[in-house]
Design a protein around this motif. Structure first.
Motif, PDB file in Angstrom:
ATOM      1  N   GLY A 181     -10.545   9.056  -6.343  1.00 24.68           N
ATOM      2  CA  GLY A 181     -10.439   9.186  -4.907  1.00 24.68           C
ATOM      3  C   GLY A 181     -10.220   7.881  -4.163  1.00 24.68           C
ATOM      4  N   LEU A 182      -9.998   6.785  -4.886  1.00 27.81           N
ATOM      5  CA  LEU A 182      -9.756   5.496  -4.231  1.00 27.81           C
ATOM      6  C   LEU A 182      -8.273   5.308  -3.958  1.00 27.81           C
ATOM      7  N   ASP A 183      -7.966   4.603  -2.879  1.00 26.34           N
ATOM      8  CA  ASP A 183      -6.583   4.305  -2.515  1.00 26.34           C
ATOM      9  C   ASP A 183      -6.225   2.880  -2.893  1.00 26.34           C
ATOM     10  N   ASP A 184      -4.917   2.599  -2.914  1.00 26.78           N
ATOM     11  CA  ASP A 184      -4.461   1.232  -3.160  1.00 26.78           C
ATOM     12  C   ASP A 184      -4.903   0.324  -2.019  1.00 26.78           C
ATOM     13  N   LEU A 185      -5.180  -0.927  -2.359  1.00 29.38           N
ATOM     14  CA  LEU A 185      -5.523  -1.953  -1.379  1.00 29.38           C
ATOM     15  C   LEU A 185      -4.373  -2.961  -1.328  1.00 29.38           C
ATOM     16  N   TYR A 186      -4.049  -3.441  -0.112  1.00 23.04           N
ATOM     17  CA  TYR A 186      -2.941  -4.378   0.022  1.00 23.04           C
ATOM     18  C   TYR A 186      -3.306  -5.645   0.790  1.00 23.04           C
ATOM     19  N   ASN A 187      -4.581  -5.784   1.170  1.00 25.04           N
ATOM     20  CA  ASN A 187      -4.996  -7.028   1.815  1.00 25.04           C
ATOM     21  C   ASN A 187      -5.094  -8.134   0.772  1.00 25.04           C
ATOM     22  N   SER A 188      -4.668  -9.329   1.132  1.00 28.33           N
ATOM     23  CA  SER A 188      -4.734 -10.432   0.177  1.00 28.33           C
ATOM     24  C   SER A 188      -6.170 -10.723  -0.243  1.00 28.33           C
ATOM     25  N   SER A 189      -7.127 -10.388   0.626  1.00 28.54           N
ATOM     26  CA  SER A 189      -8.532 -10.606   0.280  1.00 28.54           C
ATOM     27  C   SER A 189      -8.996  -9.653  -0.818  1.00 28.54           C
ATOM     28  N   ASP A 190      -8.211  -8.601  -1.073  1.00 29.68           N
ATOM     29  CA  ASP A 190      -8.556  -7.632  -2.117  1.00 29.68           C
ATOM     30  C   ASP A 190      -7.821  -7.907  -3.427  1.00 29.68           C
ATOM     31  N   TYR A 191      -7.208  -9.087  -3.535  1.00 31.37           N
ATOM     32  CA  TYR A 191      -6.340  -9.396  -4.664  1.00 31.37           C
ATOM     33  C   TYR A 191      -7.014  -9.179  -6.008  1.00 31.37           C
ATOM     34  N   TRP A 192      -8.292  -9.545  -6.099  1.00 36.99           N
ATOM     35  CA  TRP A 192      -8.986  -9.482  -7.395  1.00 36.99           C
ATOM     36  C   TRP A 192      -9.619  -8.129  -7.667  1.00 36.99           C
ATOM     37  N   LEU A 193      -9.440  -7.173  -6.796  1.00 39.09           N
ATOM     38  CA  LEU A 193     -10.016  -5.848  -7.031  1.00 39.09           C
ATOM     39  C   LEU A 193      -9.074  -4.993  -7.867  1.00 39.09           C
ATOM     40  N   THR A 194      -9.669  -4.120  -8.656  1.00 36.05           N
ATOM     41  CA  THR A 194      -8.883  -3.232  -9.522  1.00 36.05           C
ATOM     42  C   THR A 194      -7.963  -2.338  -8.709  1.00 36.05           C
ATOM     43  N   MET A 195      -8.358  -1.987  -7.488  1.00 35.27           N
ATOM     44  CA  MET A 195      -7.543  -1.077  -6.691  1.00 35.27           C
ATOM     45  C   MET A 195      -6.510  -1.810  -5.837  1.00 35.27           C
ATOM     46  N   TYR A 196      -6.333  -3.117  -6.043  1.00 39.42           N
ATOM     47  CA  TYR A 196      -5.237  -3.813  -5.376  1.00 39.42           C
ATOM     48  C   TYR A 196      -3.908  -3.171  -5.785  1.00 39.42           C
ATOM     49  N   GLY A 197      -2.996  -2.982  -4.836  1.00 41.33           N
ATOM     50  CA  GLY A 197      -1.824  -2.138  -5.045  1.00 41.33           C
ATOM     51  C   GLY A 197      -0.720  -2.713  -5.903  1.00 41.33           C
ATOM     52  N   TYR A 198      -0.777  -3.996  -6.211  1.00 43.54           N
ATOM     53  CA  TYR A 198       0.254  -4.604  -7.050  1.00 43.54           C
ATOM     54  C   TYR A 198      -0.368  -5.154  -8.332  1.00 43.54           C
ATOM     55  N   SER A 199       0.409  -5.201  -9.388  1.00 45.95           N
ATOM     56  CA  SER A 199      -0.086  -5.811 -10.629  1.00 45.95           C
ATOM     57  C   SER A 199       1.056  -6.532 -11.316  1.00 45.95           C
ATOM     58  N   GLY A 200       0.708  -7.487 -12.171  1.00 47.23           N
ATOM     59  CA  GLY A 200       1.722  -8.310 -12.820  1.00 47.23           C
ATOM     60  C   GLY A 200       1.673  -8.192 -14.328  1.00 47.23           C
ATOM     61  N   TYR A 201       2.714  -8.708 -14.995  1.00 47.60           N
ATOM     62  CA  TYR A 201       2.771  -8.698 -16.452  1.00 47.60           C
ATOM     63  C   TYR A 201       1.652  -9.563 -17.032  1.00 47.60           C
ATOM     64  N   GLY A 202       1.023  -9.061 -18.077  1.00 48.42           N
ATOM     65  CA  GLY A 202      -0.012  -9.819 -18.752  1.00 48.42           C
ATOM     66  C   GLY A 202      -1.334  -9.844 -18.024  1.00 48.42           C
ATOM     67  N   GLU A 203      -1.431  -9.115 -16.941  1.00 51.88           N
ATOM     68  CA  GLU A 203      -2.654  -9.094 -16.153  1.00 51.88           C
ATOM     69  C   GLU A 203      -3.719  -8.231 -16.855  1.00 51.88           C
TER      70      GLU A 203
END
Ligand SMILES: [Zn+2]
Length: 58
Positions: free
Chosen positions: A16-38
């Motif tokens: 039930g969690l939504d994506d997060l897009y604030n830069s302050s949420d960068y280290w959270l699992t629900m941050y909406g973007y992810s990178g290779y090798g992360e």
């Protein structure tokens, strides 16, 4: 892409969690973007846990 990294995030949506897009949420699992090798999203961040508590109560 690390499969567990993505699956933990997708499991968050299932809970039930939504994506997060604030830069302050960068280290959270629900941050909406992810990178290779992360891999840091394999575990929940404190903010993710707070989100789950908000959905499911105390
Ligand atoms: Zn997402």
């Amino acid at each position: 892409m690390d499969v567990q990294n993505i699956m933990t995030h997708e499991f968050g949506h299932w809970c039930g969690l939504d994506d997060l897009y604030n830069s302050s949420d960068y280290w959270l699992t629900m941050y909406g973007y992810s990178g290779y090798g992360e891999t840091y999203k394999q575990t929940l961040g404190w903010g993710d846990i707070l989100g789950l508590k908000a959905v499911y109560g105390p």
